[in-house]
Design a protein around this motif. Sequence first.
Motif, PDB file in Angstrom:
ATOM      1  N   ALA A   1     -33.648 -12.683  49.301  1.00  0.00           N
ATOM      2  CA  ALA A   1     -32.521 -11.746  49.304  1.00  0.00           C
ATOM      3  C   ALA A   1     -32.536 -10.811  48.098  1.00  0.00           C
ATOM      4  O   ALA A   1     -31.896  -9.757  48.129  1.00  0.00           O
ATOM      5  CB  ALA A   1     -31.199 -12.507  49.340  1.00  0.00           C
TER       6      ALA A   1
ATOM      7  N   ARG B   1     -33.231  -7.310  48.876  1.00  0.00           N
ATOM      8  CA  ARG B   1     -32.281  -6.636  49.754  1.00  0.00           C
ATOM      9  C   ARG B   1     -30.976  -6.356  49.013  1.00  0.00           C
ATOM     10  O   ARG B   1     -29.941  -6.116  49.620  1.00  0.00           O
ATOM     11  CB  ARG B   1     -32.033  -7.481  51.007  1.00  0.00           C
ATOM     12  N   GLN B   2     -31.050  -6.382  47.706  1.00  0.00           N
ATOM     13  CA  GLN B   2     -29.887  -6.196  46.848  1.00  0.00           C
ATOM     14  C   GLN B   2     -29.842  -4.769  46.319  1.00  0.00           C
ATOM     15  O   GLN B   2     -30.868  -4.177  45.980  1.00  0.00           O
ATOM     16  CB  GLN B   2     -29.961  -7.179  45.677  1.00  0.00           C
ATOM     17  N   THR B   3     -28.637  -4.196  46.252  1.00  0.00           N
ATOM     18  CA  THR B   3     -28.478  -2.834  45.737  1.00  0.00           C
ATOM     19  C   THR B   3     -28.500  -2.835  44.215  1.00  0.00           C
ATOM     20  O   THR B   3     -28.420  -3.882  43.567  1.00  0.00           O
ATOM     21  CB  THR B   3     -27.152  -2.221  46.218  1.00  0.00           C
TER      22      THR B   3
ATOM     23  N   GLU C   1     -24.940  -5.707  45.096  1.00  0.00           N
ATOM     24  CA  GLU C   1     -24.332  -6.069  46.377  1.00  0.00           C
ATOM     25  C   GLU C   1     -25.401  -6.236  47.459  1.00  0.00           C
ATOM     26  O   GLU C   1     -26.541  -5.784  47.309  1.00  0.00           O
ATOM     27  CB  GLU C   1     -23.317  -5.005  46.782  1.00  0.00           C
ATOM     28  N   TYR C   2     -24.989  -6.855  48.559  1.00  0.00           N
ATOM     29  CA  TYR C   2     -25.885  -7.088  49.690  1.00  0.00           C
ATOM     30  C   TYR C   2     -25.330  -6.359  50.911  1.00  0.00           C
ATOM     31  O   TYR C   2     -24.301  -6.742  51.458  1.00  0.00           O
ATOM     32  CB  TYR C   2     -26.014  -8.588  49.968  1.00  0.00           C
TER      33      TYR C   2
ATOM     34  N   GLU D   1     -26.254  -5.759  57.671  1.00  0.00           N
ATOM     35  CA  GLU D   1     -27.448  -5.509  58.473  1.00  0.00           C
ATOM     36  C   GLU D   1     -27.213  -4.319  59.401  1.00  0.00           C
ATOM     37  O   GLU D   1     -26.191  -4.244  60.083  1.00  0.00           O
ATOM     38  CB  GLU D   1     -27.808  -6.745  59.304  1.00  0.00           C
TER      39      GLU D   1
ATOM     40  N   TYR E   1     -31.819  -9.518  57.120  1.00  0.00           N
ATOM     41  CA  TYR E   1     -32.033 -10.581  56.151  1.00  0.00           C
ATOM     42  C   TYR E   1     -32.820 -11.721  56.789  1.00  0.00           C
ATOM     43  O   TYR E   1     -32.766 -11.936  58.006  1.00  0.00           O
ATOM     44  CB  TYR E   1     -30.697 -11.140  55.641  1.00  0.00           C
TER      45      TYR E   1
ATOM     46  N   ASP F   1     -32.915 -17.220  54.123  1.00  0.00           N
ATOM     47  CA  ASP F   1     -33.053 -16.786  52.735  1.00  0.00           C
ATOM     48  C   ASP F   1     -34.091 -17.654  52.037  1.00  0.00           C
ATOM     49  O   ASP F   1     -33.859 -18.231  50.968  1.00  0.00           O
ATOM     50  CB  ASP F   1     -31.714 -16.854  51.982  1.00  0.00           C
TER      51      ASP F   1
ATOM     52  N   ASN G   1     -36.386  -2.090  55.175  1.00  0.00           N
ATOM     53  CA  ASN G   1     -35.692  -2.780  54.100  1.00  0.00           C
ATOM     54  C   ASN G   1     -35.164  -1.785  53.058  1.00  0.00           C
ATOM     55  O   ASN G   1     -34.011  -1.852  52.631  1.00  0.00           O
ATOM     56  CB  ASN G   1     -36.658  -3.771  53.443  1.00  0.00           C
TER      57      ASN G   1
ATOM     58  N   VAL H   1     -31.145  -0.781  52.012  1.00  0.00           N
ATOM     59  CA  VAL H   1     -30.612  -0.910  50.648  1.00  0.00           C
ATOM     60  C   VAL H   1     -30.064   0.426  50.168  1.00  0.00           C
ATOM     61  O   VAL H   1     -28.985   0.487  49.551  1.00  0.00           O
ATOM     62  CB  VAL H   1     -31.709  -1.426  49.695  1.00  0.00           C
TER      63      VAL H   1
END
Length: 495
Positions: A96, A99-101, A105-106, A109, A115, A119, A467, A471
């Motif tokens: 994960a 896939r984090q900003t 934050e996440y 989808e 995701y 995980d 991906n 993001v």
Amino acid sequence: MRHEDKKNISNEQNLPDNSEDPLHPRSLRPKKSRSKPGYLDNVRGVKSWKQVREWLNWRGIEDIECITPDLAGIPRGKMMPSSKFTSNTSLSLPSALYRQTISGEYPEETGNFRYDPRDGDLKLVPDLTTLSAVPWESDPTAQVICDIVDTNGQAVEYTPRNVLKRVLRLYNEQGWKPVVAPEIEFYLIAIDNDPDNPLQPPVGRSGRTIAGGQAYSIAGVNEFDELIDDIYHFSEAQGLEIDTLIHEEGPAQLEINLRHGDPVELADQVFMFKRTLREAALKHGIYATFMAKPMQGQAGSAMHIHQSIIDAKSGANIFCNPDGSASPRFFSFIGGMQHFIPKALVMMAPYVNSYRRLTPEMACPVNTAWGYDNRTTAFRIPNSEPAARRVENRLPSSDANPYLALAASLACGYLGMMQELEPGNPTSHTANEGTTVDLPRGLLEAVALLESEPAFAEVLGAEFIGNYAGVKRGEFETFMRVISPWERQYLLLNA
């Protein structure tokens, strides 16, 4: 160790043999021996785990940082005792993380952004050629950059270092080897913990804040002499090869040029240099920022990329014919840049702030033009001897992840050569006049263009594109939650 003593550190080769300074970090002061293997003197990198153990022991290293760049280029990883590092310890991170900003934050989808439902773990595989000391640490500490693989040992294709390696494999299949040289601009900023306040330059040694318009000013550089000394010393201790340092146009805006070389090695150096600069600046009570546009009305910060391609067997520059004239591949590389770079721009201008730099009437090009020694064009051909013929991409901003910016730029040139694209005519006039912008004007438009180009699925990887786009859309949504001063000033009583 006292911080003021660190500025006198360079690599161990510059130390006198009889140095007994108890304040000198052991990580940079190997033990004495009448005879020892040459690799123990390496400032950066070894070839085997046996050499790792001896290299760490020779320097008395106690801890080691295993780091890897996330999508933003932020170092992620684990720290451990050096004895554990050399004992076949398995290192892992959750998937994960990729896939984090930038704000932590996440995103939800959407589309091809998904995701891992479990995980699951991703494995860190240390690249021993990147092993080096951490010169700003008071305890003897080392660091190593890691690749990311899955539990089966296969490269995880959506991670930044692997995206760049994927592009380089395509070049290798053609018998080509890219050579790059990044130039990184950045600002020094006075510390202010209130994000609502406009950023200000720091006070220099004269006791005054430096003004703008100081391009190439030696006095401007000398305002931060002690900081510059630390940047050089910290860089030398890690094997980071700085070529030149200058003061740029903005107030307390500097630029460092790195020596040309292999794209992965240079991306690693930019990755480490950003960290080094931030640490050096904090030591002196200021910030260093790679934001593309940190100050309103001032020049933005770029990461210009010089690119040439050599034949892997002969070492000859493929941009040149035998008689020294420009080759068809040189022109098709430029054609690829012109055609594909606008669609890959989000990998070189990754944030909302990045597009504030890409505005008319500023020093940054906002076009897809090319020209000989013309800094107003996106793709400049510097004056050089035929063997050094190269294309400078002036569009990337310094906030870009260096692995992804290099991957995107080289991928566009590769596609141009493979498709034998023809460039437009070179521009000899000022290409930035007027208000026309030949590039996406914002983050969402740039994301959509990245997803729209089918050729990118092959050269960059479909999983990476899905991906990365997810993001970036997530980051845009967090930006939209913030009300700006412009909105309060002009809409509060007028709308």
